[in-house]
Scaffold this motif. Structure first.
Motif, PDB file in Angstrom:
ATOM      1  N   ALA A  34       8.102 -20.086  43.188  1.00 36.31           N
ATOM      2  CA  ALA A  34       7.727 -20.246  41.734  1.00 36.31           C
ATOM      3  C   ALA A  34       7.980 -21.532  41.025  1.00 36.31           C
ATOM      4  CB  ALA A  34       8.635 -19.118  40.824  1.00 36.31           C
ATOM      5  N   LYS A  35       8.993 -22.327  41.426  1.00 35.45           N
ATOM      6  CA  LYS A  35       8.984 -23.762  41.021  1.00 35.45           C
ATOM      7  C   LYS A  35       8.090 -24.442  41.529  1.00 35.45           C
ATOM      8  CE  LYS A  35      12.200 -27.608  40.882  1.00 35.45           C
ATOM      9  NZ  LYS A  35      13.619 -28.098  41.459  1.00 35.45           N
ATOM     10  N   ALA A  36       7.743 -24.407  42.777  1.00 36.44           N
ATOM     11  CA  ALA A  36       6.409 -25.292  43.134  1.00 36.44           C
ATOM     12  C   ALA A  36       5.099 -24.913  42.781  1.00 36.44           C
ATOM     13  CB  ALA A  36       6.384 -24.912  44.587  1.00 36.44           C
ATOM     14  N   PHE A  37       4.745 -23.627  42.290  1.00 34.81           N
ATOM     15  CA  PHE A  37       3.690 -23.327  41.391  1.00 34.81           C
ATOM     16  C   PHE A  37       3.881 -23.810  40.162  1.00 34.81           C
ATOM     17  CE2 PHE A  37       1.098 -19.905  39.363  1.00 34.81           C
ATOM     18  CZ  PHE A  37      -0.319 -20.410  39.604  1.00 34.81           C
ATOM     19  N   ALA A  38       4.941 -23.828  39.457  1.00 34.69           N
ATOM     20  CA  ALA A  38       4.950 -24.160  38.075  1.00 34.69           C
ATOM     21  C   ALA A  38       4.699 -25.675  37.962  1.00 34.69           C
ATOM     22  CB  ALA A  38       6.445 -23.744  37.709  1.00 34.69           C
ATOM     23  N   GLU A  39       5.085 -26.489  38.945  1.00 34.60           N
ATOM     24  CA  GLU A  39       5.082 -27.769  38.936  1.00 34.60           C
ATOM     25  C   GLU A  39       3.365 -28.208  39.174  1.00 34.60           C
ATOM     26  OE1 GLU A  39       7.411 -29.224  41.836  1.00 34.60           O
ATOM     27  OE2 GLU A  39       9.517 -29.325  40.655  1.00 34.60           O
ATOM     28  N   TYR A  40       2.803 -27.382  39.945  1.00 31.59           N
ATOM     29  CA  TYR A  40       1.592 -27.642  40.221  1.00 31.59           C
ATOM     30  C   TYR A  40       0.527 -27.227  38.898  1.00 31.59           C
ATOM     31  CZ  TYR A  40      -3.191 -26.416  42.338  1.00 31.59           C
ATOM     32  OH  TYR A  40      -4.473 -26.329  42.475  1.00 31.59           O
ATOM     33  N   ALA A  41       0.987 -26.102  38.389  1.00 39.09           N
ATOM     34  CA  ALA A  41       0.333 -25.831  37.061  1.00 39.09           C
ATOM     35  C   ALA A  41       0.637 -26.774  36.008  1.00 39.09           C
ATOM     36  CB  ALA A  41       1.025 -24.331  36.453  1.00 39.09           C
ATOM     37  N   ALA A  42       1.721 -27.336  35.912  1.00 35.84           N
ATOM     38  CA  ALA A  42       1.870 -28.503  34.734  1.00 35.84           C
ATOM     39  C   ALA A  42       1.370 -29.751  35.208  1.00 35.84           C
ATOM     40  CB  ALA A  42       3.304 -28.796  34.819  1.00 35.84           C
ATOM     41  N   GLU A  43       0.884 -30.038  36.408  1.00 39.88           N
ATOM     42  CA  GLU A  43       0.071 -31.093  36.801  1.00 39.88           C
ATOM     43  C   GLU A  43      -1.177 -30.942  36.535  1.00 39.88           C
ATOM     44  OE1 GLU A  43       0.979 -31.716  40.853  1.00 39.88           O
ATOM     45  OE2 GLU A  43       3.083 -32.566  40.573  1.00 39.88           O
ATOM     46  N   LYS A  44      -1.798 -29.612  36.624  1.00 40.69           N
ATOM     47  CA  LYS A  44      -3.146 -29.443  36.686  1.00 40.69           C
ATOM     48  C   LYS A  44      -3.687 -29.123  35.232  1.00 40.69           C
ATOM     49  CE  LYS A  44      -5.720 -28.302  39.675  1.00 40.69           C
ATOM     50  NZ  LYS A  44      -7.000 -29.206  40.552  1.00 40.69           N
ATOM     51  N   ALA A  45      -2.660 -28.695  34.479  1.00 42.86           N
ATOM     52  CA  ALA A  45      -3.298 -28.530  32.768  1.00 42.86           C
ATOM     53  C   ALA A  45      -3.140 -29.755  32.096  1.00 42.86           C
ATOM     54  CB  ALA A  45      -2.173 -27.264  32.477  1.00 42.86           C
ATOM     55  N   PRO A  46      -4.198 -30.543  31.578  1.00 43.74           N
ATOM     56  CA  PRO A  46      -4.200 -31.445  30.617  1.00 43.74           C
ATOM     57  C   PRO A  46      -3.534 -31.010  29.205  1.00 43.74           C
ATOM     58  CG  PRO A  46      -6.194 -31.502  31.751  1.00 43.74           C
ATOM     59  CD  PRO A  46      -5.549 -29.844  32.121  1.00 43.74           C
ATOM     60  N   THR A  47      -2.750 -31.680  28.868  1.00 38.92           N
ATOM     61  CA  THR A  47      -2.138 -31.719  27.476  1.00 38.92           C
ATOM     62  C   THR A  47      -2.476 -32.896  26.453  1.00 38.92           C
ATOM     63  OG1 THR A  47      -0.148 -32.503  28.172  1.00 38.92           O
ATOM     64  CG2 THR A  47      -0.356 -29.993  28.278  1.00 38.92           C
ATOM     65  N   GLU A  48      -2.268 -32.709  25.269  1.00 38.61           N
ATOM     66  CA  GLU A  48      -2.339 -33.464  24.090  1.00 38.61           C
ATOM     67  C   GLU A  48      -1.183 -33.092  22.938  1.00 38.61           C
ATOM     68  OE1 GLU A  48      -6.124 -33.708  22.548  1.00 38.61           O
ATOM     69  OE2 GLU A  48      -7.205 -33.961  24.362  1.00 38.61           O
ATOM     70  N   GLY A  49      -0.829 -34.087  22.271  1.00 36.04           N
ATOM     71  CA  GLY A  49       0.081 -33.805  21.066  1.00 36.04           C
ATOM     72  C   GLY A  49      -0.484 -33.477  19.996  1.00 36.04           C
ATOM     73  N   ASN A  50       0.051 -32.750  19.317  1.00 33.95           N
ATOM     74  CA  ASN A  50      -0.186 -32.287  17.787  1.00 33.95           C
ATOM     75  C   ASN A  50       0.936 -32.249  17.013  1.00 33.95           C
ATOM     76  OD1 ASN A  50       0.494 -30.062  18.096  1.00 33.95           O
ATOM     77  ND2 ASN A  50      -1.608 -28.912  18.036  1.00 33.95           N
ATOM     78  N   VAL A  51       0.867 -31.518  15.745  1.00 36.57           N
ATOM     79  CA  VAL A  51       2.096 -31.547  15.082  1.00 36.57           C
ATOM     80  C   VAL A  51       3.344 -30.726  15.538  1.00 36.57           C
ATOM     81  CG1 VAL A  51       0.796 -32.344  12.754  1.00 36.57           C
ATOM     82  CG2 VAL A  51       0.935 -29.648  13.544  1.00 36.57           C
ATOM     83  N   ARG A  52       2.826 -29.828  16.390  1.00 34.45           N
ATOM     84  CA  ARG A  52       3.571 -28.455  17.038  1.00 34.45           C
ATOM     85  C   ARG A  52       4.276 -29.305  18.178  1.00 34.45           C
ATOM     86  NH1 ARG A  52      -0.548 -25.803  14.609  1.00 34.45           N
ATOM     87  NH2 ARG A  52       0.303 -24.557  13.249  1.00 34.45           N
ATOM     88  N   GLY A  53       3.798 -30.427  18.732  1.00 36.18           N
ATOM     89  CA  GLY A  53       4.541 -30.787  19.775  1.00 36.18           C
ATOM     90  C   GLY A  53       3.857 -31.787  20.760  1.00 36.18           C
ATOM     91  N   SER A  54       4.515 -32.782  21.258  1.00 39.16           N
ATOM     92  CA  SER A  54       3.929 -33.712  22.017  1.00 39.16           C
ATOM     93  C   SER A  54       3.150 -33.472  23.216  1.00 39.16           C
ATOM     94  CB  SER A  54       4.886 -34.777  22.302  1.00 39.16           C
ATOM     95  OG  SER A  54       5.925 -34.379  23.439  1.00 39.16           O
ATOM     96  N   ALA A  55       2.429 -34.224  23.960  1.00 38.35           N
ATOM     97  CA  ALA A  55       1.883 -34.047  25.121  1.00 38.35           C
ATOM     98  C   ALA A  55       2.950 -33.674  26.465  1.00 38.35           C
ATOM     99  CB  ALA A  55       1.087 -35.084  25.788  1.00 38.35           C
ATOM    100  N   ALA A  56       4.023 -34.683  26.196  1.00 37.97           N
ATOM    101  CA  ALA A  56       5.033 -34.344  27.112  1.00 37.97           C
ATOM    102  C   ALA A  56       5.872 -32.911  26.998  1.00 37.97           C
ATOM    103  CB  ALA A  56       5.881 -35.725  27.214  1.00 37.97           C
ATOM    104  N   TYR A  57       6.015 -32.815  25.859  1.00 33.98           N
ATOM    105  CA  TYR A  57       6.680 -31.548  25.672  1.00 33.98           C
ATOM    106  C   TYR A  57       5.934 -30.407  26.239  1.00 33.98           C
ATOM    107  CZ  TYR A  57       9.131 -27.847  22.814  1.00 33.98           C
ATOM    108  OH  TYR A  57       9.735 -26.842  22.633  1.00 33.98           O
TER     109      TYR A  57
END
Length: 262
Positions: A220-243
């Motif tokens: 589960a941890k390995a898949f979660a890390e994989y998902a976090a790597e594969k999903a591009p994120t951006e920041g806005n008023v609700r949270g940063s890309a890193a968050y």
């Protein structure tokens, strides 16, 4: 706010489609987001009289009309039994009961909003849309399409053997989500569906077979890390890309572990 010059309650799908070909005309759903826009609508097209407000079930699928409300989804016993409450969990924190009594499935899916809990949860299932002219299209393919002037008639959820867990992070309970997450097993395929990135939801498949040997703390941890790597994120008023990237890892891991117990 918007101004509407003319209102038409369509008497047929063909009439609704024909009217919708004019750029300044608009289909009315629950009108909860449309009313917040600006500009002028020439003709507002109401689909209320076209029988699209029911959830039909047979041995193969659930067929959810475009005018079905989110509250109907929340309370539908069959659909929630099939998804073990995932559909209910996806909509229960969308603003409030009054809002969910008006917001429609068609509006939620057609809008392809980045913050859509509805799009995220149904991407985790074997789901399709039925378009008036475009026919039946896989929901994942539809979510990536540009908007056009077709009509969305139904959302079709096939009863493929599946398990799904839905979760999301909100700064406040009824606020728009910071991240939405559905982890599912459809047939023999594992997938994570991540939305509110803040872009529209996307599907991440377990292409490396991280969960193929079974779901445990390590997989589960390995898949979660994989998902976090594969999903591009951006920041806005609700949270940063890193968050957001951090949340994807946390929520995917939790959902995967819960899915492993189903």
């Amino acid at each position: 706010m918007i101004t509407i010059q003319k209102y038409v309650r369509a008497q047929s799908l063909e009439e609704a489609w024909t009217l919708n070909q004019k750029r300044q005309n608009r289909i009315l759903g629950g009108m909860l987001w449309l009313r917040l826009g600006k500009g002028s609508v020439n003709t507002a097209i109401d689909l209320c009289g076209l029988g699209l407000d029911t959830i039909e079930e047979d041995e193969e699928a659930y067929r959810i009309g475009a005018m079905v409300t989110l509250r109907q989804l929340e309370l539908h016993e069959g659909l929630n039994a099939y998804t073990r409450g995932a559909v209910r969990n996806a909509v229960k924190d969308i603003v409030g009961v009054q809002f969910r009594n008006m917001a429609t499935v068609g509006g939620s899916i057609w809008g392809r909003f980045g913050f859509s809990d509805v799009l995220t949860v149904f991407l985790g299932l074997d789901a399709y849309v039925e378009l008036y002219k475009g026919g039946i299209v896989p929901l994942e393919e539809f979510a990536a399409m540009k908007k056009d002037n077709d009509l969305l008639l139904r959302l079709i959820v096939k009863k493929t053997p599946a398990g799904i867990v839905y979760t999301a992070m909100r700064n406040q309970r009824t606020d728009l989500p910071v991240i939405t997450c559905a982890v599912s097993r459809v047939g023999g395929e594992y997938r994570a569906c991540i939305g509110a990135r803040p872009a529209r939801a996307m599907v991440i498949r377990d292409e490396n077979g991280l969960l193929s040997g079974g779901i445990n703390a390590d997989s589960a941890k390995a898949f979660a890390e994989y998902a976090a790597e594969k999903a591009p994120t951006e920041g806005n008023v609700r949270g940063s890309a890193a968050y957001r990237s951090h949340l994807i890892g946390v929520l995917t891991q939790r959902a995967a572990l819960e899915l492993g117990g189903i």
